[in-house]
Design a protein around this motif. Structure first.
Motif, short mmCIF file in Angstrom:
data_model
loop_
_atom_site.label_atom_id
_atom_site.label_comp_id
_atom_site.label_asym_id
_atom_site.label_seq_id
_atom_site.Cartn_x
_atom_site.Cartn_y
_atom_site.Cartn_z
N LEU A 79 0.92 -1.13 -0.02
CA LEU A 79 0.08 -0.02 0.05
C LEU A 79 0.95 1.28 0.19
CD1 LEU A 79 -2.89 -1.21 2.33
CD2 LEU A 79 -2.85 -0.71 -0.04
N GLU A 108 0.71 4.04 -2.87
CA GLU A 108 0.33 5.49 -2.75
C GLU A 108 1.64 6.43 -2.98
OE1 GLU A 108 -2.40 6.60 -1.85
OE2 GLU A 108 -3.50 4.82 -1.10
N LEU A 157 1.38 6.45 -6.91
CA LEU A 157 0.29 7.17 -7.18
C LEU A 157 0.64 8.73 -7.09
CD1 LEU A 157 -2.45 7.34 -8.78
CD2 LEU A 157 -3.52 7.22 -6.29
N LYS A 158 1.29 9.35 -6.12
CA LYS A 158 1.66 10.49 -5.70
C LYS A 158 2.57 10.90 -6.72
CE LYS A 158 0.07 10.64 -0.89
NZ LYS A 158 0.58 10.50 0.55
N ALA A 214 1.06 2.28 -9.96
CA ALA A 214 0.28 2.45 -8.69
C ALA A 214 -0.59 1.33 -8.66
CB ALA A 214 -0.13 3.71 -8.31
N PHE A 267 -1.59 -1.95 -6.19
CA PHE A 267 -2.84 -2.05 -5.55
C PHE A 267 -3.61 -3.32 -5.91
CE2 PHE A 267 -2.90 2.91 -5.25
CZ PHE A 267 -3.00 2.95 -3.90
N GLY A 293 -7.80 2.74 -3.46
CA GLY A 293 -6.55 2.86 -4.23
C GLY A 293 -6.73 2.58 -5.83
N ARG A 348 -9.09 5.17 -7.43
CA ARG A 348 -8.45 6.62 -7.56
C ARG A 348 -7.30 6.69 -8.97
NH1 ARG A 348 -6.92 6.05 -2.32
NH2 ARG A 348 -4.71 6.35 -2.74
N CYS A 349 -7.02 5.33 -9.05
CA CYS A 349 -5.85 5.03 -10.17
C CYS A 349 -7.04 5.18 -11.37
CB CYS A 349 -5.31 3.88 -10.25
SG CYS A 349 -3.96 3.71 -8.82
#
Length: 120
Positions: free
Chosen positions: A33, A37, A40-41, A48, A52, A68, A71-72
């Protein structure tokens, strides 16, 4: 996975090192995780997403990984994929555990639905 009797130091991009103790499976999931993260950031949603998904392979009910993935897909401008993924996740939770996704996950799903409905 490497087993050790000594504390493992996890170093995550843009974070201070932490000493990982306890259950190796939990440490593994936390590391995945954290990698996801951070990736992704760092602006790499495709990479990412893979982290996930690897976490979900290890624990198919891990909601942090589910969020996650959603969000991706959003960052990659793939709302249909996000909606399909959420539906599969919700069915798996209900079928296997008799649970529903958290209010946070449902709110994100509903937000994606509203956004997609407005774009039609």
């Amino acid at each position: 996975m490497l087993e050790t009797r000594f504390p493992v130091i996890l170093i995550v991009a843009n974070a201070s090192p932490t000493i990982a103790t306890g259950d190796p499976r939990i440490r593994y999931l936390e590391a995945l995780l954290a990698l996801a993260e951070g990736t992704l950031k760092g602006g790499e949603p495709q990479a990412a997403l893979a982290w996930f998904q690897q976490a979900l392979t290890a624990d198919p009910y891990l909601e942090a990984a589910c969020l996650g993935v959603l969000r991706c897909y959003l960052v990659m401008d793939q709302p249909a994929a996000a909606l399909a993924f959420y539906r599969q996740y919700a069915v798996r939770l209900e079928r296997d555990l008799g649970l529903r996704p958290s209010p946070e996950a449902r709110a994100l799903y509903e937000s994606i639905l509203r956004t997609q409905d407005r774009s039609r």
